[in-house]
Design a protein around this motif. Sequence first.
Motif, PDB file in Angstrom:
ATOM      1  N   GLY A   1       9.786  83.174  49.818  1.00 14.56           N
ATOM      2  CA  GLY A   1      10.948  84.037  49.716  1.00 14.56           C
ATOM      3  C   GLY A   1      11.180  84.439  48.270  1.00 14.56           C
ATOM      4  O   GLY A   1      10.876  83.682  47.348  1.00 14.56           O
ATOM      5  N   TRP A   2      11.704  85.608  48.051  1.00 13.40           N
ATOM      6  CA  TRP A   2      11.868  86.102  46.693  1.00 13.40           C
ATOM      7  C   TRP A   2      13.066  87.045  46.628  1.00 13.40           C
ATOM      8  O   TRP A   2      13.522  87.590  47.637  1.00 13.40           O
ATOM      9  N   ALA A   3      13.561  87.207  45.440  1.00  8.39           N
ATOM     10  CA  ALA A   3      14.662  88.132  45.178  1.00  8.39           C
ATOM     11  C   ALA A   3      14.518  88.641  43.755  1.00  8.39           C
ATOM     12  O   ALA A   3      14.130  87.891  42.849  1.00  8.39           O
ATOM     13  N   SER A   4      14.786  89.898  43.547  1.00  6.40           N
ATOM     14  CA  SER A   4      14.662  90.489  42.219  1.00  6.40           C
ATOM     15  C   SER A   4      15.778  91.488  42.004  1.00  6.40           C
ATOM     16  O   SER A   4      16.305  92.079  42.961  1.00  6.40           O
ATOM     17  N   VAL A   5      16.125  91.703  40.749  1.00 11.49           N
ATOM     18  CA  VAL A   5      17.155  92.659  40.364  1.00 11.49           C
ATOM     19  C   VAL A   5      16.665  93.439  39.152  1.00 11.49           C
ATOM     20  O   VAL A   5      16.079  92.871  38.228  1.00 11.49           O
ATOM     21  N   TRP A   6      16.834  94.743  39.219  1.00  6.70           N
ATOM     22  CA  TRP A   6      16.516  95.624  38.095  1.00  6.70           C
ATOM     23  C   TRP A   6      17.833  96.081  37.478  1.00  6.70           C
ATOM     24  O   TRP A   6      18.720  96.583  38.175  1.00  6.70           O
ATOM     25  N   VAL A   7      17.950  95.934  36.179  1.00  2.93           N
ATOM     26  CA  VAL A   7      19.129  96.382  35.444  1.00  2.93           C
ATOM     27  C   VAL A   7      18.670  97.388  34.405  1.00  2.93           C
ATOM     28  O   VAL A   7      17.818  97.080  33.566  1.00  2.93           O
ATOM     29  N   GLY A   8      19.223  98.596  34.453  1.00  2.23           N
ATOM     30  CA  GLY A   8      18.852  99.632  33.507  1.00  2.23           C
ATOM     31  C   GLY A   8      18.178 100.786  34.213  1.00  2.23           C
ATOM     32  O   GLY A   8      17.668 100.661  35.331  1.00  2.23           O
TER      33      GLY A   8
ATOM     34  N   LYS B   1      20.772  99.738  46.221  1.00  2.44           N
ATOM     35  CA  LYS B   1      21.024 100.394  44.938  1.00  2.44           C
ATOM     36  C   LYS B   1      22.516 100.340  44.684  1.00  2.44           C
ATOM     37  O   LYS B   1      23.288 101.187  45.139  1.00  2.44           O
ATOM     38  N   ALA B   2      22.943  99.288  43.943  1.00  6.15           N
ATOM     39  CA  ALA B   2      24.370  99.081  43.712  1.00  6.15           C
ATOM     40  C   ALA B   2      24.961 100.211  42.883  1.00  6.15           C
ATOM     41  O   ALA B   2      26.082 100.651  43.126  1.00  6.15           O
ATOM     42  N   SER B   3      24.231 100.675  41.886  1.00 15.98           N
ATOM     43  CA  SER B   3      24.677 101.777  41.042  1.00 15.98           C
ATOM     44  C   SER B   3      23.441 102.431  40.444  1.00 15.98           C
ATOM     45  O   SER B   3      22.306 102.075  40.787  1.00 15.98           O
ATOM     46  N   LYS B   4      23.667 103.372  39.558  1.00 16.70           N
ATOM     47  CA  LYS B   4      22.551 104.062  38.936  1.00 16.70           C
ATOM     48  C   LYS B   4      21.718 103.123  38.087  1.00 16.70           C
ATOM     49  O   LYS B   4      20.513 103.295  37.926  1.00 16.70           O
ATOM     50  N   HIS B   5      22.329 102.074  37.561  1.00 19.59           N
ATOM     51  CA  HIS B   5      21.662 101.188  36.627  1.00 19.59           C
ATOM     52  C   HIS B   5      21.395  99.801  37.202  1.00 19.59           C
ATOM     53  O   HIS B   5      20.866  98.949  36.488  1.00 19.59           O
ATOM     54  N   VAL B   6      21.754  99.550  38.444  1.00 19.85           N
ATOM     55  CA  VAL B   6      21.556  98.218  39.037  1.00 19.85           C
ATOM     56  C   VAL B   6      20.927  98.396  40.413  1.00 19.85           C
ATOM     57  O   VAL B   6      21.487  99.066  41.285  1.00 19.85           O
ATOM     58  N   LYS B   7      19.742  97.800  40.593  1.00 21.03           N
ATOM     59  CA  LYS B   7      19.039  97.815  41.869  1.00 21.03           C
ATOM     60  C   LYS B   7      18.532  96.405  42.140  1.00 21.03           C
ATOM     61  O   LYS B   7      18.019  95.747  41.237  1.00 21.03           O
ATOM     62  N   TRP B   8      18.669  95.959  43.362  1.00 11.82           N
ATOM     63  CA  TRP B   8      18.153  94.639  43.685  1.00 11.82           C
ATOM     64  C   TRP B   8      17.556  94.664  45.100  1.00 11.82           C
ATOM     65  O   TRP B   8      17.895  95.493  45.925  1.00 11.82           O
ATOM     66  N   LYS B   9      16.641  93.730  45.337  1.00 15.84           N
ATOM     67  CA  LYS B   9      16.014  93.600  46.637  1.00 15.84           C
ATOM     68  C   LYS B   9      15.607  92.151  46.867  1.00 15.84           C
ATOM     69  O   LYS B   9      15.394  91.389  45.907  1.00 15.84           O
ATOM     70  N   ALA B  10      15.491  91.782  48.129  1.00 14.49           N
ATOM     71  CA  ALA B  10      15.119  90.427  48.520  1.00 14.49           C
ATOM     72  C   ALA B  10      14.225  90.510  49.739  1.00 14.49           C
ATOM     73  O   ALA B  10      14.332  91.447  50.553  1.00 14.49           O
ATOM     74  N   GLY B  11      13.324  89.523  49.881  1.00 18.30           N
ATOM     75  CA  GLY B  11      12.402  89.554  50.997  1.00 18.30           C
ATOM     76  C   GLY B  11      11.785  88.202  51.277  1.00 18.30           C
ATOM     77  O   GLY B  11      11.952  87.238  50.511  1.00 18.30           O
ATOM     78  N   TYR B  12      11.035  88.154  52.395  1.00 18.13           N
ATOM     79  CA  TYR B  12      10.347  86.931  52.804  1.00 18.13           C
ATOM     80  C   TYR B  12       9.059  87.318  53.518  1.00 18.13           C
ATOM     81  O   TYR B  12       9.026  88.270  54.308  1.00 18.13           O
ATOM     82  N   GLY B  13       7.967  86.582  53.218  1.00 21.96           N
ATOM     83  CA  GLY B  13       6.684  86.764  53.872  1.00 21.96           C
ATOM     84  C   GLY B  13       6.223  85.473  54.493  1.00 21.96           C
ATOM     85  O   GLY B  13       6.081  84.456  53.800  1.00 21.96           O
TER      86      GLY B  13
END
Length: 380
Positions: free
Chosen positions: A332-339, A314-326
């Motif tokens: 492999g995947w990576a996603s970022v939520w902004v807002g 959780k970089a800030s209140k409005h930016v969250k990102w995560k990455a993973g592999y199965g």
Amino acid sequence: MAAPALLSAPPPPPPMEEDGLTSHVAPTPTPPPSKRGFLRGRPPIRVTSEFDSERQLFSHRISCRVLNGLAKLRLRVHHGAAGGAPTPEVALMGRNFSAVVDTASRGAVLRGTADLAGSLHLSAAHNTKNYQNGEQSYIHIGCSTHCLSISCDHEYDDSTVSCIHMDRYFQLKYNSRKEGQGEVAVTTNLGDSPCKIELSSLVPPDGLPRATFLFPNGEVSVKEKKLDEGEKILSVNGIVKSHILNGVCTALYNDNMMNIKYRYKDDELSFIPSLTLPSNSLSFAFKRQLTPSDKFSYRYHFDTNYWSAVYKQKASKHVKWKAGYGSDERLGWASVWVGDAGGKTKEAPLKTKVQLMIKVPQNNIRNSTVVFRVKKRWDF
């Protein structure tokens, strides 16, 4: 005689003297002007629109409070990006009632509850017939008090009646259907202890009754089971929980298989090993809160060598990102939520949340896909 003064107000009364101190009456505060102006009296409306590129689906929702805030009116509409007829749904929901109407399938679900005299509680539900998607219509009526509970369910031509009579040491349950099949169960406490014994049987009986022993940390049941060959055997099922080493250990036994799981969790660490017998399948899950804004989780299965890992930040209140592999899908995947879609209406009447995800297959990088989701909310 002089005429009374009609336009002049009478002089204010003199202040009251009490023990040498002057006592004044506090003036009535003037309420602040309304911020809504000509929109005063109109219920606040929330509009939410969302798009999912992976499913090619638009979702819109409009909701507002009605009946002086006692109920909420909601309209949902889903439609695909490639076209097609939308599927609207209208709902009116309150604390003790709800009505959901699906205009596409021409079906509706009505529910309501009420507390009557003293401890008497009444509940009812009705689902209209739906021939398009195969859902069955039903009517449910229930009435309960501290010592008696009665419910009746009607589904097409079948009906079920359940009665539960309770006191300190004894409980009786009975279910019956029009086709003549039912179930009866008797539960009794073992004195003043929290342990109970329950005996249940089909009506008409189809073998030995099922016996269940209930205690504070779990339960164990014994019932007669018919095999495919027609042979009848006794089947034992049960679950036991216990606190061990600041964690919870759970043992679940079902159909000659046992799963033993231990869960330890504190503010920073979570560790969950699991063992299945007799297959000796062992796995564990591990979660670690690295910092207040960073979290790492890992899962591994020893029998299949499958593993997965996810890192969240959780970089800030409005930016969250995560990455993973199965490893099972080799993806492999990576996603970022902004807002930030949360918060109160008065604080932020407009909210936007965007997710961007990248999926990269290990076998074929050229088949990588980009998925995005957009969610926007307006509060009027």
